[in-house]
Design a protein around this motif. Structure first.
Motif, mmCIF file in Angstrom:
data_model
loop_
_atom_site.group_PDB
_atom_site.id
_atom_site.type_symbol
_atom_site.label_atom_id
_atom_site.label_comp_id
_atom_site.label_asym_id
_atom_site.label_seq_id
_atom_site.Cartn_x
_atom_site.Cartn_y
_atom_site.Cartn_z
ATOM 1 N N ASN A 211 40.533 28.693 47.116
ATOM 2 C CA ASN A 211 41.997 28.441 47.072
ATOM 3 C C ASN A 211 42.606 29.041 45.633
ATOM 4 O O ASN A 211 41.684 28.862 44.734
ATOM 5 C CB ASN A 211 42.209 26.809 46.962
ATOM 6 C CG ASN A 211 41.855 26.192 48.268
ATOM 7 O OD1 ASN A 211 41.835 26.810 49.411
ATOM 8 N ND2 ASN A 211 41.107 24.991 48.046
ATOM 9 N N PHE A 213 45.757 28.840 42.799
ATOM 10 C CA PHE A 213 46.845 28.068 42.337
ATOM 11 C C PHE A 213 47.660 29.179 41.355
ATOM 12 O O PHE A 213 47.096 29.558 40.261
ATOM 13 C CB PHE A 213 46.553 26.623 41.641
ATOM 14 C CG PHE A 213 46.173 25.957 42.572
ATOM 15 C CD1 PHE A 213 46.908 24.935 43.297
ATOM 16 C CD2 PHE A 213 44.612 25.919 42.911
ATOM 17 C CE1 PHE A 213 46.418 24.065 44.105
ATOM 18 C CE2 PHE A 213 44.270 25.166 43.934
ATOM 19 C CZ PHE A 213 45.055 24.089 44.502
ATOM 20 N N SER A 516 45.499 13.908 47.323
ATOM 21 C CA SER A 516 44.576 15.181 46.926
ATOM 22 C C SER A 516 43.367 15.562 47.944
ATOM 23 O O SER A 516 43.181 16.516 48.604
ATOM 24 C CB SER A 516 43.917 15.264 45.492
ATOM 25 O OG SER A 516 43.124 14.003 45.224
ATOM 26 N N ASP A 540 46.605 22.936 36.098
ATOM 27 C CA ASP A 540 45.431 21.708 36.241
ATOM 28 C C ASP A 540 46.013 20.756 37.051
ATOM 29 O O ASP A 540 45.149 20.147 37.761
ATOM 30 C CB ASP A 540 44.821 21.366 34.930
ATOM 31 C CG ASP A 540 44.112 22.630 34.050
ATOM 32 O OD1 ASP A 540 43.888 23.802 34.907
ATOM 33 O OD2 ASP A 540 43.707 22.541 32.955
ATOM 34 N N ARG A 543 46.356 21.858 40.680
ATOM 35 C CA ARG A 543 45.214 21.836 41.395
ATOM 36 C C ARG A 543 44.678 20.481 41.555
ATOM 37 O O ARG A 543 43.985 20.488 42.657
ATOM 38 C CB ARG A 543 44.384 22.782 40.448
ATOM 39 C CG ARG A 543 43.184 23.095 40.957
ATOM 40 C CD ARG A 543 42.279 24.067 40.297
ATOM 41 N NE ARG A 543 41.809 23.631 39.064
ATOM 42 C CZ ARG A 543 40.899 23.942 38.123
ATOM 43 N NH1 ARG A 543 40.671 25.138 38.355
ATOM 44 N NH2 ARG A 543 40.687 23.610 37.024
ATOM 45 N N ASP A 544 44.810 19.689 40.774
ATOM 46 C CA ASP A 544 44.264 18.186 40.981
ATOM 47 C C ASP A 544 44.819 17.568 42.049
ATOM 48 O O ASP A 544 44.284 17.195 43.080
ATOM 49 C CB ASP A 544 44.538 17.400 39.457
ATOM 50 C CG ASP A 544 43.526 16.198 39.586
ATOM 51 O OD1 ASP A 544 42.787 16.016 40.400
ATOM 52 O OD2 ASP A 544 44.025 15.282 38.739
ATOM 53 N N GLY A 548 42.716 21.031 45.289
ATOM 54 C CA GLY A 548 41.930 21.891 44.579
ATOM 55 C C GLY A 548 40.843 21.365 43.985
ATOM 56 O O GLY A 548 40.596 19.930 43.816
ATOM 57 N N ASP A 552 38.047 26.556 42.526
ATOM 58 C CA ASP A 552 39.399 27.147 42.745
ATOM 59 C C ASP A 552 39.791 27.987 41.417
ATOM 60 O O ASP A 552 39.395 27.691 40.435
ATOM 61 C CB ASP A 552 40.298 26.369 43.441
ATOM 62 C CG ASP A 552 39.869 25.593 44.874
ATOM 63 O OD1 ASP A 552 39.239 26.516 45.474
ATOM 64 O OD2 ASP A 552 40.082 24.431 45.216
ATOM 65 N N ILE A 554 42.938 29.470 39.070
ATOM 66 C CA ILE A 554 44.166 29.581 38.689
ATOM 67 C C ILE A 554 44.676 30.704 37.989
ATOM 68 O O ILE A 554 43.831 31.402 37.038
ATOM 69 C CB ILE A 554 44.606 28.083 37.955
ATOM 70 C CG1 ILE A 554 43.672 28.377 36.564
ATOM 71 C CG2 ILE A 554 44.280 26.981 38.636
ATOM 72 C CD1 ILE A 554 43.747 27.213 35.655
#
Length: 780
Positions: A211, A213, A516, A540, A543-544, A548, A552, A554
Motif C-alpha cells: 500500500n 500513502f 483500521s 503516519d 497510514r495508521d 496500513g 507500507d 509513504i
C-alpha cells in the motif's frame, strides 16, 4: 497470452442460461444460513451410500481455448451400479407449487456435474436428482431423471460453445488492450515536478503488492499519475482491474478526463462509472420487481444481448451510455452496469462499493482476493466514512411504536417488539440513571437475542403480508435490524457500545472507533492500494487509521507551483476558542476587511461553525455595506449550490466575499481557477465540535498511543484547514493569498503540520501589517 479460462459450474450455467425477471420482492435474508442447514439435514438423512460436497473439475479444449470447469456437487449417491448426482435446493415456497420444470437452471447444474462425473468415471449413463427442501416444514420433494453420457455431453458442450463466444470477446479484447497499453506513452509532453516520481512509486507499489500513502498538493496531477502506471500494470499482467474510488461524484470527472487523455494517445481500455441505483433508475419509482417496473420484467432475457452490443461498440461506459443501452434493450440500468463491471478494466465508483459490508460488490470481493488495484482518491475522507460504514445504531422508539401497531392483528410480532423495548428500558435504567450518555468497551449482549428473534418473526410476516399497510416501513426496519446484527458480528476491541438519551428516546450504537483493522482486511482482497490526497497530513496518522502498516510506503510532495505565487499570513494573536469569541469579533472582522481591501477580486472566508460565521458576517456587512457578500446556508439544494458557485464565474467588478464553513461543500472538491478566487481567510483551526463520539475517539487513542487529542480533534481539524486553503492555488498561473486567524496556528504543534509551500509564511499582528504585506505581494 494463454487462452486458458477457469469458470465455475454455477457461473457457467447462470450466465449462459439466465432468463426471466429481476425480482427483489422480499424473500428473507437469513435464508442463506438456513439453506446451509437444509443441505446438511438432507445429506445426513442418507447412510453410507451418500457422499456429500464432492468437488468435481474437468479440463477440456474447445476451439482455441482450454477451459477448466469446476464446482462442488451437493451429493453423490451410489446404489449398486447406479450413480445419482444430487442437487439440493432450499425454498420457502410450498412444495405443492414446485413441479419438475420449476427451474431449468437447477437441472442444468445437475447435468453439468453429471457430465463431469460420467466423463471422469467412464460411465455410459447416470441419474440426476433435484431435492427441494422446504425450510419451514422441513419436508422434501424429489425429481429424478436418467441421462445417457451422450445426452449429457451434448448439453454440456452446447453450454461451453455459448460461453466460448463470450470468452473469445474477453481474450481478443485483452490482446487489443494489452498491445495498446504496450505502445502507450505518458499522455503529456513532459512530466510536471514530482509527477514522474509519483508514477514510478505507484508502479513499484503495485509490483510489490503493498500500500502507498501519498500526500501530493494540487497541481502535481495525482489522477493521471496513479491511473497511468496502474494501466501499465494491467498490460503487463501484474493486475487485472483498477478500482478508482471516490467520496464525491464530482471527483469522478478527473478520473474520466485522465482516461480520455490516454484514449486520445491510442489506448484501448474498458472503463465504467457505477452510479447509485436511485440516481440511474429509469422507472418512475425504485421498485425492482416485474409488477412495478418494465425494466425488471424480462431483464435476464435481454441483458446478454445488451452487454454484447455495448461491448462491441463502447469503451468509455459513462452513466449516459449505460442509460442509453438500458433504455434501448429495456433492462435495469443499475444491474446492467454491475454486469458490465465484470467486463471492464477500470471501475470508477464510490468508496461504498469496495468498503461498505452492506453494499460492496460481492461478485468481486466474496473470495480470498484478487490482483485488483485500489486507487483511493481524496483518501482523507475515508476515515470518517469508514467509521460510518462499520457502525450501526438503533432507537428505542420504533420498538414501542410497532409493539402497539401490531398488537391487535399480530400479537406474536407485537410480543417480539415488546421484548426488545423491555431490554432497552432495562439498559436505560441500568446505565443512564445519572448522565444522559454512557459508553463501554464490552458489548451489551442482552439486546442481541431479542433482536434476532424479532428479525425471524418479521421475516415470516414480510413473506406472507405483502399487501399490508405497514409493509414498507416494517421492511425498512427489518433491514436496519439485520444490519445491526451483521455489524455486531464485526465487534471487537476496536468498537465501543454507547447509549445516549435524545429527548425522550434512547439511542444505542455499536461504534467502530478504529476502522483500521476492518479496512486492512478489505485491502487484502486486492493486490495493492494507493491512498492519495493533497491533505494527507500527518502521513503516519493516515497510514495508521486507514489500515496500513509500517511495511507500507509513504511519500510526500511539495507544490509544483512557484512559492512566490502564494502569500501566507498568520494572525496568531487572536483567539477563536469558543470562550473568547465575543472578545475577538471586531478584531477578526478588521483582519478580514484589511485582507479583502488590498486587491479587487473574489474571496472566501471559512469558519468553524454556522453560528460563528453568521455573527462575523453580520458585523462585516454592517461595517462594509458596499462590498458584495454571499453566505452559505445550512441546507442548500443542488440548484442553490450551483448558483452560489456561479457567482464566482461572473466577471465581477469590485470585490466579492463569500462566507462558508470549514469542512462544508465549498471548502473542498471545487476548482476556481485564475481570477475566480484570489484569496481565502480561515478563521479557527477547524476542530470538530466537541461531542460524546469525538471524546470516545480521544480516549481510545489516548490509551492506545498517547495521541488521543490529535487523532480525535487536531488532525481532522487541520485537514479541513488545508482543504479550504487549497482552493486558492489551482494552477501554475494562479496567484493568491491566505490568512490564518487563530493563536494556535502559531504553536509548534500546528506549525509541524504546515505543508512545505507554507514554510515562507509571515506573522501579522495587526491590520497595518496585513496591509503592508499584501501591498508588497500584489505589486510583484
Amino acid at each position: 497470452m494463454s487462452k486458458r479460462i477457469k469458470v465455475s459450474v454455477r457461473n457457467l450455467v447462470e450466465f449462459v442460461l439466465r432468463s426471466g425477471d429481476i425480482d427483489n420482492t422480499f424473500v428473507g435474508s437469513t435464508r442463506a444460513v438456513e439453506g446451509t442447514r437444509a443441505h446438511q439435514k438432507v445429506q445426513s438423512s442418507y447412510g453410507a451410500e451418500y457422499t456429500p460436497e464432492v468437488v468435481l473439475s474437468h479440463v477440456l479444449s474447445f476451439e482455441d481455448f482450454t477451459l477448466e470447469v469446476e464446482g462442488r456437487v451437493d451429493g453423490i449417491i451410489r446404489i449398486d451400479e447406479y450413480i445419482i448426482i444430487d442437487e439440493i435446493k432450499s425454498t420457502v415456497r410450498s412444495l405443492e407449487d414446485i413441479e419438475e420444470d420449476y427451474n431449468p437452471l437447477h437441472w442444468a447444474q445437475g447435468k453439468c456435474y453429471g457430465y463431469i462425473y460420467a466423463k471422469g468415471n467412464r460411465l455410459d449413463e447416470l441419474q440426476v436428482q433435484l431435492t427441494y427442501f422446504n425450510i419451514e416444514s422441513e419436508e422434501t420433494k424429489k425429481f429424478i431423471k436418467s441421462y445417457t453420457f451422450q445426452e449429457l455431453e451434448e448439453f454440456f458442450l452446447g453450454l461451453i460453445e455459448k460461453y466460448v463466444e463470450w470468452a473469445s470477446i474477453v481474450y481478443y479484447w485483452q490482446k487489443v488492450r494489452n498491445e495498446s497499453i504496450k505502445e502507450l506513452s505518458f499522455p503529456f509532453k513532459s512530466y510536471r515536478k514530482g509527477q514522474r516520481k509519483l508514477a514510478v512509486a505507484v508502479y513499484e507499489t503495485v509490483l510489490n503488492g503493498k500500500n502507498l500513502f501519498v500526500q501530493a498538493p494540487t497541481g502535481i496531477g495525482k489522477t493521471i499519475s496513479t491511473i497511468f502506471p496502474s494501466i501499465k500494470a494491467i498490460g503487463e499482467g501484474i493486475a487485472s482491474k483498477v478500482f478508482y474510488l471516490t467520496a464525491k461524484t464530482i471527483t469522478r470527472e478527473a478520473a474520466l478526463n485522465s482516461i480520455k487523455q490516454m484514449i486520445w494517445k491510442g489506448l484501448r481500455i474498458k472503463s465504467i462509472v457505477i452510479t447509485a441505483k436511485e440516481k440511474v433508475c429509469l422507472n418512475q419509482e425504485v421498485k425492482c420487481n416485474p409488477k412495478d417496473c418494465p425494466y425488471a420484467k424480462g431483464h435476464f432475457d435481454r441483458v446478454n444481448k445488451a452487454i454484447m452490443d455495448l461491448l462491441n461498440n463502447e469503451d468509455m461506459i459513462t452513466r449516459e451510455i449505460v442509460e442509453k443501452y438500458a433504455e434501448y434493450y429495456k433492462v435495469c440500468p443499475f444491474e446492467f452496469s454491475l454486469d458490465l463491471s465484470l467486463w471492464s478494466d477500470v471501475i470508477i465508483c464510490d468508496y461504498n462499493y469496495v468498503f461498505d459490508p452492506n453494499v460492496s460488490l460481492k461478485r468481486f470481493f466474496e473470495g480470498n482476493g484478487d490482483d485488483y488495484i485500489f486507487l483511493i482518491d481524496e483518501a482523507h475522507n475515508l476515515v470518517d466514512r469508514s467509521r460510518d460504514m462499520f457502525s450501526v445504531e438503533i432507537m428505542k422508539e420504533p420498538f414501542l411504536k410497532y409493539k402497539r401497531l401490531f398488537k391487535e392483528e399480530f400479537p406474536n410480532i407485537s410480543k417480539a417488539f415488546n421484548n426488545c423495548n423491555n431490554v432497552m428500558n432495562r439498559i436505560k435504567r441500568k446505565y443512564l440513571s445519572i448522565e444522559n450518555y454512557y459508553y463501554q468497551k464490552e458489548e451489551i449482549i442482552d439486546l442481541y437475542s431479542p433482536i434476532t428473534k424479532l428479525i425471524k418473526e418479521l421475516e415470516e410476516w414480510l413473506i406472507n403480508q405483502k399487501g399490508h399497510k405497514l409493509y414498507e416501513e416494517a421492511q425498512e426496519l427489518y433491514f436496519q435490524l439485520l444490519r445491526f446484527v451483521k455489524i455486531a458480528d464485526l465487534y471487537d476491541k476496536r468498537y465501543v457500545t454507547y447509549i445516549e438519551l435524545i429527548g425522550k428516546d434512547l439511542l444505542l450504537k455499536l461504534f467502530c472507533v478504529d476502522p483500521s483493522n476492518l479496512l486492512s482486511e478489505i485491502l487484502k482482497k486486492g493486490k495493492a492500494a494507493i491512498f492519495f490526497s493533497a491533505t494527507l497530513t500527518p502521513l503516519d496518522y493516515y497510514r495508521d487509521v486507514l489500515g496500513g502498516n509500517e511495511e507500507d510506503y509513504i511519500i510526500r510532495f511539495s507544490s509544483p507551483f512557484p512559492k512566490d505565487n502564494l502569500c501566507v499570513l498568520v494572525g496568531d494573536n487572536i483567539s477563536t476558542k469558543y470562550k473568547d469569541r465575543d472578545k475577538t469579533y471586531s478584531k477578526a472582522v478588521e483582519y478580514i476587511e484589511e485582507f479583502v481591501l488590498q486587491k479587487e477580486g473574489n474571496y472566501f472566508v471559512f469558519f468553524p461553525s454556522y453560528k460563528y460565521m453568521e455573527q462575523i458576517y453580520q458585523c462585516f456587512i454592517d461595517r462594509n455595506p458596499d462590498i458584495k457578500t454571499i453566505i452559505q446556508e445550512s441546507s442548500m439544494s443542488e440548484k442553490e449550490r450551483e448558483e452560489f458557485l456561479d457567482r464566482f464565474n461572473h466577471e465581477n467588478e469590485g470585490t466579492m466575499v463569500a462566507f462558508a464553513v470549514l469542512g462544508g461543500i465549498f471548502s473542498e472538491g471545487i476548482d476556481l481557477i485564475g481570477d475566480k478566487l484570489i484569496g481565502a481567510v480561515i478563521v479557527g483551526v477547524g476542530l470538530p465540535q466537541i461531542c460524546f463520539e469525538r471524546d470516545i475517539i480521544r480516549e481510545y487513542f489516548q490509551s492506545l498511543n498517547g495521541l488521543g487529542y490529535e487523532y480525535a480533534y487536531m488532525y481532522p481539524g487541520m485537514n479541513k484547514v488545508l482543504q479550504a486553503a487549497g482552493r486558492v492555488i489551482r494552477s501554475e498561473t494562479d496567484k493568491g493569498a491566505i490568512l490564518l486567524i487563530d493563536d494556535r496556528f502559531g504553536t509548534i504543534k500546528y506549525k509541524r503540520l504546515y505543508p512545505r509551500e507554507w514554510f515562507h509564511y509571515e506573522r501579522v499582528g495587526n491590520s497595518e501589517s496585513i496591509r503592508a504585506k499584501l501591498m508588497e505581494f500584489w505589486s510583484l
